[in-house]
Motif scaffolding. Structure first.
Motif, PDB file in Angstrom:
ATOM      1  N   VAL A 243       0.872  -1.173   0.000  1.00 46.04           N
ATOM      2  CA  VAL A 243       0.000   0.000   0.000  1.00 46.04           C
ATOM      3  C   VAL A 243       0.906   1.218   0.000  1.00 46.04           C
ATOM      4  CG1 VAL A 243      -1.789   1.298   1.202  1.00 46.04           C
ATOM      5  CG2 VAL A 243      -1.838  -1.204   1.222  1.00 46.04           C
ATOM      6  N   LEU A 244       0.909   1.941  -1.112  1.00 49.45           N
ATOM      7  CA  LEU A 244       1.785   3.103  -1.262  1.00 49.45           C
ATOM      8  C   LEU A 244       1.220   4.317  -0.533  1.00 49.45           C
ATOM      9  CD1 LEU A 244       2.735   2.921  -5.064  1.00 49.45           C
ATOM     10  CD2 LEU A 244       3.766   1.717  -3.131  1.00 49.45           C
ATOM     11  N   THR A 245       2.083   5.308  -0.362  1.00 52.44           N
ATOM     12  CA  THR A 245       1.639   6.594   0.188  1.00 52.44           C
ATOM     13  C   THR A 245       1.080   7.496  -0.909  1.00 52.44           C
ATOM     14  OG1 THR A 245       3.850   7.532  -0.116  1.00 52.44           O
ATOM     15  CG2 THR A 245       3.382   6.498   2.020  1.00 52.44           C
ATOM     16  N   MET A 246       1.291   7.130  -2.154  1.00 52.92           N
ATOM     17  CA  MET A 246       0.892   7.943  -3.296  1.00 52.92           C
ATOM     18  C   MET A 246      -0.628   8.060  -3.394  1.00 52.92           C
ATOM     19  SD  MET A 246       1.501   7.200  -7.323  1.00 52.92           S
ATOM     20  CE  MET A 246      -0.047   6.347  -7.500  1.00 52.92           C
ATOM     21  N   ASP A 247      -1.076   9.234  -3.809  1.00 48.48           N
ATOM     22  CA  ASP A 247      -2.493   9.485  -4.070  1.00 48.48           C
ATOM     23  C   ASP A 247      -2.699   9.441  -5.582  1.00 48.48           C
ATOM     24  OD1 ASP A 247      -4.880  11.100  -4.770  1.00 48.48           O
ATOM     25  OD2 ASP A 247      -5.019  11.402  -2.611  1.00 48.48           O
ATOM     26  N   LEU A 248      -3.410   8.417  -6.064  1.00 48.09           N
ATOM     27  CA  LEU A 248      -3.546   8.203  -7.502  1.00 48.09           C
ATOM     28  C   LEU A 248      -4.150   9.405  -8.220  1.00 48.09           C
ATOM     29  CD1 LEU A 248      -3.506   6.485 -10.078  1.00 48.09           C
ATOM     30  CD2 LEU A 248      -5.684   5.482  -9.349  1.00 48.09           C
ATOM     31  N   SER A 249      -5.245   9.936  -7.703  1.00 47.40           N
ATOM     32  CA  SER A 249      -5.906  11.051  -8.390  1.00 47.40           C
ATOM     33  C   SER A 249      -5.016  12.280  -8.430  1.00 47.40           C
ATOM     34  CB  SER A 249      -7.243  11.383  -7.714  1.00 47.40           C
ATOM     35  OG  SER A 249      -7.041  11.808  -6.379  1.00 47.40           O
ATOM     36  N   LEU A 276       3.078  11.905  -1.694  1.00 47.28           N
ATOM     37  CA  LEU A 276       1.742  11.941  -2.282  1.00 47.28           C
ATOM     38  C   LEU A 276       1.810  11.929  -3.804  1.00 47.28           C
ATOM     39  CD1 LEU A 276       0.217  14.718   0.026  1.00 47.28           C
ATOM     40  CD2 LEU A 276       0.018  12.236   0.299  1.00 47.28           C
ATOM     41  N   VAL A 277       2.807  12.597  -4.348  1.00 49.96           N
ATOM     42  CA  VAL A 277       2.994  12.688  -5.801  1.00 49.96           C
ATOM     43  C   VAL A 277       4.484  12.599  -6.105  1.00 49.96           C
ATOM     44  CG1 VAL A 277       2.869  14.215  -7.817  1.00 49.96           C
ATOM     45  CG2 VAL A 277       0.935  14.096  -6.231  1.00 49.96           C
ATOM     46  N   MET A 278       4.829  11.811  -7.109  1.00 53.91           N
ATOM     47  CA  MET A 278       6.174  11.844  -7.683  1.00 53.91           C
ATOM     48  C   MET A 278       6.013  11.691  -9.186  1.00 53.91           C
ATOM     49  SD  MET A 278       9.636   9.631  -6.942  1.00 53.91           S
ATOM     50  CE  MET A 278       9.952  10.393  -5.345  1.00 53.91           C
TER      51      MET A 278
END
Length: 621
Positions: A243-249, A276-278
């Motif tokens: 489970v990543l920390t990234m927020d897909l949207s 959250l974003v990369m």
């Protein structure tokens, strides 16, 4: 009478013996005839079958762990793939089999034999993969000609499926076939020749978690290698899910905002370092690497001047430009060469020796204190502050703030950037540090180099009042049922080398960058949300001191890079962002609007229009 009785008993017993003997003779006769039938009449056939039917161990590939975003949206799963394989022991006559296979698949006989030779002698009894992930049409053709292709088998194995094409490709990564050296290293105990392992991104960094454990069948096969019977099964063990920390949207939003521009966007949660974003542009499609990328596609990626295979968030190094003035301000306040009330006069240039070092605002800013200087990004103020601080003291504060060193993110190939010192220059160029070079360093030009991730970590620390976090990519590792096996806790790596009092002064300046009357990013204000940030314009090529250019007359590849770093809401930040747009010219017009849209999307404000912000002609720093 007694003699007659004895005679009858003997005859009865005699007949019984004769009958039993005849039965035994009959049974042995039947067995003898059966043996004659088996050994003499069909003996050769059964002898041939006995040498060709055998028991084998058939490996079962495990499913690789799934990857989710922070909101449990599925990013990467597995799909069934049909692999065309050959068992050399069964493929007899081999030449005839390969020639027939060549006719059906369109592959040359030479290519097929080369693939077999590559597998080596140890593969004689094991399936050798000739073609991975064949089409359903080819599958039907092979199945229809199965009896013409002894030893040719179709293996159904799970293979990777990247659901959102190109999204977060540099963060998630891709797979590649393991090589002989890696197999021999012993680092991959559950992997065999022909298997794929993580080559990039979290697929590589979390390989041990994602890679499952193979199972197997004990099977009986016939002369053509076809399975007759499954004797025993050991089920494979699936890999663990991430489970990543990234927020897909938010990630997709950032990639859309970058559009055709080269550059990067990094967004972090300042309270714990969550990524959250990369986003890195241009990107690539990880699905192209499944089963091995074609030579043409690989060459196209390598030759692309935008360097799509580089994760610009961690590998590209840029001059920090005016975003570095935050460091200069903190260092000046801590070293007491300036305070909240110190002012310098900016007439549009600073005379140092026999040179003039120009401010970006040609008519000057007049008298400024440190808060005003940050808000209006006055070069002259920071020239004078930097001169008083000195290059080595500046470097100490920059290093202490996380610049010029690795952030520790769990991704391969991270670059450390560069924060110069007088000793570094002496070692590197065999030259003494020149006092004029300190002026360039103090406004983020010269030898200074940083990555977008470093700037995101730094501005996060400014926003959260001083705590430096290691960027966190994965929140938890889970099993197939969703049970958490391991939580990955936030990791504090240090603190900014500044007092809360001085941090508060700098934070006020950053707030006025957006909300001050003359702030360089005042065009990105959002109703109800206070944004604190800093614009920057990084020179692409070296210029003489004070030399001015009209960027619009330069070709695109020589135009300046556009920076913007920020956090919001200013008093209790929930997101911190670093944006770099290569050759975007000005941070206020190219990079800042990207950050604004991300803040709007993440924090929400339905009353805010999403129109592109127009460039402020008066304040374009």
């Amino acid at each position: 009478m007694g003699g007659i009785h004895k005679h009858s008993d003997r005859d009865w017993i005699k007949h019984r013996y004769i009958g039993g003997g005849l039965c035994i003779i009959f049974i042995f006769g039947v067995l003898f005839l059966r043996l004659v039938y088996l050994q003499m009449i069909h003996g050769e056939e059964y002898r041939r079958l006995s040498t060709t039917n055998c028991v084998r161990l058939k490996s079962i590939k495990s499913s690789r762990g799934l990857i989710y975003d922070r909101n449990h949206n599925l990013l990467v799963d597995n799909r069934p793939a049909f692999d065309l394989t050959i068992v050399l022991e069964d493929a007899k006559p081999l030449k005839q089999t390969l020639e027939r296979l060549s006719e059906l698949t369109g592959d040359t006989y030479e290519d097929l034999t080369a693939t077999i030779k590559k597998a080596g002698r140890s593969a004689f009894y094991k399936p050798v993969v000739l073609k991975r992930d064949i089409t359903r049409n080819l599958l039907a053709v092979i199945e229809a000609h199965q009896f013409d292709l002894p030893g040719i088998l179709i293996d159904i194995e799970p293979t990777r499926n990247y659901i959102h094409k190109k999204t977060a490709a540099h963060l998630i990564g891709y797979l590649g076939e393991i090589n002989k050296e890696e197999l021999a290293s012993g680092k991959f105990p559950n992997v065999r020749s022909g298997d794929s392992i993580g080559r990039y991104g979290v697929e590589k960094s979390f390989e041990a978690d994602l890679q499952g454990k193979r199972g197997g069948h004990q099977v009986e096969v016939d002369v053509n290698g076809r399975v007759i019977k499954i004797l025993k099964t050991v089920e494979p063990v699936s890999g663990k899910d991430l489970v990543l920390t990234m927020d897909l949207s938010l990630q997709q939003k950032a990639e859309r905002l970058l559009g055709e521009n080269d550059g990067a966007v990094v967004a972090l949660d300042p309270s714990n370092g969550d990524v959250l974003v990369m986003a890195s542009s241009p990107s690539f499609d990880q699905n192209d690497f499944i089963g091995g990328i074609s030579t043409e596609k690989w060459q196209a990626l390598r030759d692309d001047p935008g360097r799509p295979m580089n994760n610009k968030a961690i590998q590209a190094e840029y001059p920090p430009a005016s975003t570095y003035k935050i460091i200069t301000a903190l260092a000046g306040l801590e070293e007491k060469v300036i305070d909240r009330n110190s002012t310098f006069f900016c007439p549009g240039f600073y005379k140092f020796g026999n040179r003039r070092y120009h401010c970006w605002h040609r008519y000057g800013h007049g008298h400024l204190n440190v808060v005003d200087a940050i808000a209006q990004s006055c070069d002259v103020f920071f020239y004078q502050a930097g001169e008083k601080i000195g290059v080595d003291a500046l470097a100490t504060y920059a290093h202490g703030s996380g610049l010029g060193r690795l952030t520790g993110i769990r991704l391969a190939h991270e670059r450390p950037g560069l924060i110069p010192t007088s000793a570094w220059k002496k070692k590197r160029f065999k030259e003494r540090w020149q006092a004029g070079e300190t002026l360039s360093i103090s406004i983020g030009q010269g030898f200074n180099l940083v990555t977008p991730l470093q700037m995101a970590v730094f501005i996060s620390a400014v926003g959260n009042k001083g705590t430096l976090y290691r960027p966190r990519l994965v929140k938890s590792v889970q099993d197939a049922k969703g049970q958490v096996i391991r939580e990955i806790e936030p990791d504090i790596t240090g603190g900014l080398p500044a007092s809360q009092k001085n941090l508060a002064i700098v934070r006020q300046g950053l707030l006025e960058v957006v909300h001050g009357n003359r702030g360089t990013a005042r065009r990105i204000r959002l109703p109800g949300i206070q944004i604190a940030g800093k614009t920057g314009t990084a020179q692409v090529f070296s210029r003489k001191a004070g030399e001015k250019f009209d960027n619009k007359k330069l070709r695109r590849t020589l135009q300046d890079h556009a920076w913007f770093v920020c956090y919001a809401p200013a008093q209790n930040p929930k997101i911190a962002i670093a944006v770099i747009i290569e050759h975007g010219e000005h941070g206020s017009s190219a990079a800042a609007p990207v950050a604004k849209e991300l803040i709007h999307a993440y924090l929400g404000n339905p009353d805010v229009p999403t129109a592109v912000v127009k460039q402020d002609q008066a304040y374009v720093e």
